[in-house]
Design an enzyme around this catalytic site. Structure first.
Site, PDB file in Angstrom:
ATOM      1  CG  HIS A   1      45.179   1.109  26.222  1.00 25.17           C
ATOM      2  ND1 HIS A   1      45.682   0.026  25.562  1.00 25.17           N
ATOM      3  CD2 HIS A   1      44.120   1.527  25.470  1.00 25.17           C
ATOM      4  CE1 HIS A   1      44.954  -0.217  24.474  1.00 25.17           C
ATOM      5  NE2 HIS A   1      44.009   0.681  24.399  1.00 25.17           N
TER       6      HIS A   1
ATOM      7  CD  GLU B   1      45.179   5.026  15.463  1.00 22.02           C
ATOM      8  OE1 GLU B   1      45.337   4.153  14.591  1.00 22.02           O
ATOM      9  OE2 GLU B   1      44.369   4.892  16.400  1.00 22.02           O
TER      10      GLU B   1
END
Ligand SMILES: Cc1ncc(C[n+]2csc(CCOP(=O)(O)OP(=O)(O)O)c2C)c(N)n1
Ligand SMILES: Cc1ncc(C[n+]2csc(CCOP(=O)(O)OP(=O)(O)O)c2C)c(N)n1
Ligand SMILES: [Mg+2]
Ligand SMILES: [Mg+2]
Lengths: 324, 332, 332, 324
Positions: B137, B68
């Protein structure tokens, strides 16, 4: 119900049972998902059972491990009760983490299972820290950390392996190379075939092992643990394996090359061990079949109990955030 | 451009709105590229980019490794050398993995260089609870970057919003973080694909009412509208505003609304501390709130999101809770 | 413990307060370890750990590679297996490099496990402007983690505070991020090294006054006190509160103060949006502010910090600006 | 004033001048710091001049580069005017970045210098992105990215090299291994002596070069750039070198082994090139001394002009945050 094999003592019958438990558990999760009894997301490990069973079987009772969202098999191999595991996936108060964690966060401090991480790579530094803690406290404990091939491209992998080597930390890095990170084939994200070559960047041994051969996994892990315990530092162990189901619940696995799945199923770790056990007269195929049924029954009854378990009370919703 | 008589409105899902917007911009400008994990062959974890690889090829739709910070940083390098990259972050919760790029590099880049470059870069991040994805999440992350001037932050509260905001973000010359809500991918509504693009930084008044202003983002927009229906049945007329932009905050639109309604409710799928709701209330309080007007925020409770479905459901603000807060401020 | 007659107060600097607190805790508890970049042989970039390697050896004072996410994550692993690690982050601006550990792992760890472990872990991060360190080395970051329940956040506003808060943080069983201000290392004051440790989550009233409450952190505490001196000369009595803890926010102490003063000024070395000042004002506004009381925040302007000294100086709130805000709210 | 050498054309006289400019600039910064004319922090590169001069001399006019907080030398080697550089360090409106960036953020888009990063490792992904941008736009530009030995332990290094290899990006990773990261000797944070071995993890060439030999740096960089431009992907180039001054302004460098500094000074890149130029009759030592004095004069006059330059107006304080 599941007995974790004696540390360091290869116990092929126990391995076989443990792999059967994992397979039955994961197959059942898949069904429960279809039925809406398990919600959210799950990541199954059918086909990869030899890695958790072989590697965790080589651990001592006090050793630590960290796992990932694809960690049901590891928790079971470490002796977690399938009922507590099912209950956790269903969000029940009787779950391993009281339903707070769910499928991706199986944690059991009573077994040294100090965390399951849903962020790729996040478990590696934590395992390194546990290993350093053991080293500093002089306890001779070792930490294992499991992760996938895709995880070897994130910064935490690099940082953890580098520090582990500099500090000669008693940690074993177990990479389960199942050839895909989600839907991406290894070589579309990683320029090498063998993850193990990356060990050279950290001056540590990098070993490739057949991840569908429980005996081989066990032996190499035992050797790496022994090195770690002797103060000789970390090892990167790459276990080549394959997952049968998709990445997560919604994935039909369309990205697979034709025939690939079948080729790997032909190398199924349970069948292979079963054939060996039969051939060497350790366990006949009838005994194996009987065991499979026993295990299946145990799993079904665990599901039944988990399904009947209570939801967490809403009054408890704010608990476990801060120390009591 | 369509004339008023031939409106091109089509009923599409939130998911399709995103895909259609991406395709439109990839088609319109060769400088636009799209990158992220599993966005190509797999069409995205949430299938928001199905078919894009096929149409635009691997030079424009680029699968990345799990890196990322690396690929968000790479997008910055693209943005300052003539491209207009769009990056997908599969779950908002992975934005911290790109923390340095998001906080130190992208927002400050133009400033540090003394204005030598612009940074036309979009980060699409998929967030939100209600899917039982668990503690790591489920964040919306919509307010995590409020303290980073230079970065614009938008939130997609409906299919039309998702479509318009994404296209506007791609055409914007400043970096934009666009938050999408994973609980809304199947929502459908009529979207005019040729409508003028929404103005950057402008909130949208979705329903007018004189008794109370409810400001919401993402999934809370829908719930605020449901609350407004309930309230209407009781004779309370709520004005519902989709904030759309967390940065810049459209304080003018909100101020104008509460000058009319005298009452403010915030509906936010986030902890109140440090969120845009708190910022909004603070800014309004510093201007002087209408007399006897006590604002109220309906927020996530002050603990992480639990996986367990009943715990998650209880934590995310419901239409009932929003309506209850509106009744309370009206009564006061 | 010293009796009241034999006070062990010594005049020490902010830098020495930190070093002394670290040494005291390393001495008191073998589970305490200290890790970070260049903290050992070099004694820390800001010399806050000089002599510690010599006294405690390389097993307790551990130099790390440049791997922020890695070593903060490692500290988490230590904390849940029987140690009490203290980590130094050389500049607050490097916390985003450890973004995942700071946001997804540490605050949520205990919760996700259903309470199986506690996380006794301290992250010391050195922040703040006025040193002309430039855009990427000057943030206070004090409010970046407000939306992460589970993580406590403290700020050291004076040598005594630095000493007490660091010791209290190390003894706390929850993870604590402690922000230190690099512009204050040379500040001196009398510190009672044997005083009882400050209570976690409790703000400190540093000066009493009935006309206006000024809440500040870090360097702004000093400037608020200077402002209070100026105001006193004009007949305005300011109560100055060092907030000390951004999480949890000591709303009770502030509320109690403004019930007496009716007036609130925030002095913060951060952008207002998303900061603790906005959160505080919002929470108080939701309880109902005293009639005709309009709070005011003195904050950093809404752009990145410039290197150029006059631009940096103009951006950081001064005692003059704080005093001016206090005058304004008193006048209103 | 400084002419950037012709791309690809070794021009030893230009290299010599460029290194003299950098040395004089950095020595002057050190003095200005003592006098309080430069504030904040600075990271000097005396002793390392051959790397920026050799490597950047091999770049084409349109190529990109990213640098770090220790980047004055690179900016000057790329042709940045010392006056604009000094003014930037003094926070003046005439500075390279209008005084907004300061010593750690020398940026000059007119020369492809697309960023100087004060966060370790942050420039690598950005350079990769610029390289990919060039590749996608089909311009044949290449990107160079400079970083230290210590930077090879942070995640961004790993992520950038991995992606660069998978994508065959036209980027050259130039590691200046000066044996220390701040006050920490390489081997206390890194388990290998040669950073170049890490290239194998990414299936890219890893090359060690004498970083105090400008000619060698030039040749290896030229070769790596040629590979990149030909579409053959990235290279990791490790230049072994040494910094004479401390890490930053306040560092006396006490961690050095006795004699180490002197040993490296005996291999000074400017002296070495000077001796070669004299020996080969390209430039006599008298000419060299004259040039040194000319350069010194230019630097002094640049300082004088920078010192007289205006501060940014307070009204402009909020500019350059958003696009106009
Ligand atoms: C930082 C981060 N990025 C992306 C994801 C989404 N994600 C979850 S699993 C996965 C693939 C991981 O692949 P691998 O490491 O090979 O493990 P496997 O799933 O094959 O066991 C991805 C991209 C994540 N969880 N964390
Ligand atoms: C992420 C991050 N961590 C720490 C620092 C502080 N820091 C600045 S330079 C430096 C050492 C870097 O060493 P190296 O990469 O070898 O470069 P050198 O300074 O030797 O040129 C450190 C730790 C930083 N700037 N960024
Ligand atoms: Mg995999
Ligand atoms: Mg170095």
């Amino acid at each position: 119900m599941v007995q974790s094999p004696q540390p360091g003592q290869p116990d092929q019958r126990a391995w076989f049972r443990s792999m059967l438990v994992i397979r039955a558990f994961e197959d059942t999760v898949q069904q429960l998902f279809m039925q809406g009894l398990v919600v959210g997301t799950t990541h199954l490990c059918q086909g990869q059972e030899a890695v958790p069973v072989g590697a965790i079987g080589a651990m001592g009772a006090d050793d630590y491990l960290t796992i990932t969202y694809r960690g049901h098999g590891h928790a079971l191999a470490r002796g977690v009760d399938p009922e507590a595991a099912f209950a956790e996936m269903m969000g029940r108060e009787t779950g391993l983490c009281k339903g707070r964690g769910g499928s991706m966060h199986f944690t059991d401090f009573s077994r040294g299972l100090i965390g399951a991480f849903a962020i790729v790579g996040a478990g590696l530094p934590v395992a390194l820290g546990a290993a350093m803690s053991a080293k500093l406290r002089g306890t001779k404990q070792v930490a294992l950390t499991f992760f996938g091939d895709g995880a070897t491209n994130i910064g935490s992998f690099h940082e953890a392996l580098n520090m582990a080597s500099v500090w000669k930390a008693p940690v074993v890095f177990v990479c389960e190379n199942n050839l895909y990170g989600e839907y991406s084939p290894l070589r579309s994200t990683t320029p090498v075939d063998d993850i193990a070559v990356r060990a050279a960047s950290y001056a540590m041994p990098g070993i490739v092992v057949d991840g569908n051969d429980v005996q081989a996994v066990h032996e190499q892990t035992a050797a790496a643990i022994a090195r770690a315990r002797a103060g000789e530092g970390p090892t990167l162990l790459e276990c080549k394996t394959y997952r049968y189901s998709g990445h997560s619940r919604t994935d039909p696995g369309k990205y697979r090359k034709p025939g690939e799945l079948d080729a790997w199923k032909a190398r199924d770790p349970i069948i292979r061990l079963g054939e060996m056990l039969a051939a060497e007269g350790i366990m006949s195929s009838d005994e194996q079949e009987a065991l499979r049924q026993t295990v299946q029954g145990e799993i079904e009854s665990a599901v039944a109990r988990a399904t009947a378990a209570p939801w967490p009370a809403l009054e408890g919703i704010g608990r476990y955030v801060y120390a009591d | 451009m369509s004339t008023p008589t031939e409106v091109a409105a089509t009923e599409i899902t939130y998911r399709d709105a995103i895909r259609t917007a991406l395709a439109a911009e990839l088609r319109a400008d060769p400088a636009v590229v799209f990158l992220g994990e599993d966005i190509g062959g797999a069409g995205g974890s949430f299938k928001t980019s199905e078919g894009l690889l096929e149409e635009f090829g691997p030079d424009r739709v680029i699968d990345t490794p799990i890196s990322e910070n690396g690929f968000v940083g790479a997008a910055l390098g693209m943005a300052v050398t003539g491209m207009r990259p769009v990056v997908e972050i599969m779950f908002v919760d992975f934005l911290p993995s790109a923390g340095d790029a998001m906080i130190n590099e992208i927002p400050k880049f133009r400033f540090m260089s003394g204005g030598q470059a612009t940074v036309p870069l979009v980060i699409r991040a998929i967030g939100g609870a209600t899917g039982h994805f668990g503690t790591q999440h489920s964040a919306t992350g919509e307010s995590w970057f409020q303290q980073m001037p230079g970065l614009l932050v938008a939130t997609a509260g409906s299919p039309a919003s998702a479509y318009g905001l994404l296209r506007a973000a791609i055409r914007c010359n400043d970096p934009v973080l666009l938050i999408e809500h994973k609980g809304m991918f199947a929502r459908k509504e009529l979207v005019d694909l040729d409508a003028p693009l929404p103005e950057v930084g402008k909130a949208a008044i979705l329903r007018s009412g004189g008794d109370v202003t409810i400001v919401a983002t993402l999934l809370m927009v829908e719930r605020a509208l449901q609350a407004a229906d309930m309230l209407a049945a009781e004779g309370i007329e709520a004005e519902v505003i989709d904030l759309r932009w967390v940065a810049p905050l459209d304080i003018a639109t909100i101020r104008e609304s509460i000058l009319r309604t005298d009452r403010l409710v915030i509906a936010e799928e986030q902890v109140h501390a440090g969120g845009w709701g708190a910022t909004l209330i603070s800014l309004l309080a510093q201007e002087g709130l209408p007399e006897n007007s006590i604002p109220r925020a309906v927020s996530m409770p002050n603990y992480p999101i639990a996986f367990s479905p009943p715990l998650e459901d209880a934590a995310v603000p419901s239409a009932d809770r929003i309506a209850e807060a509106a009744r309370a401020v009206v009564r006061e």
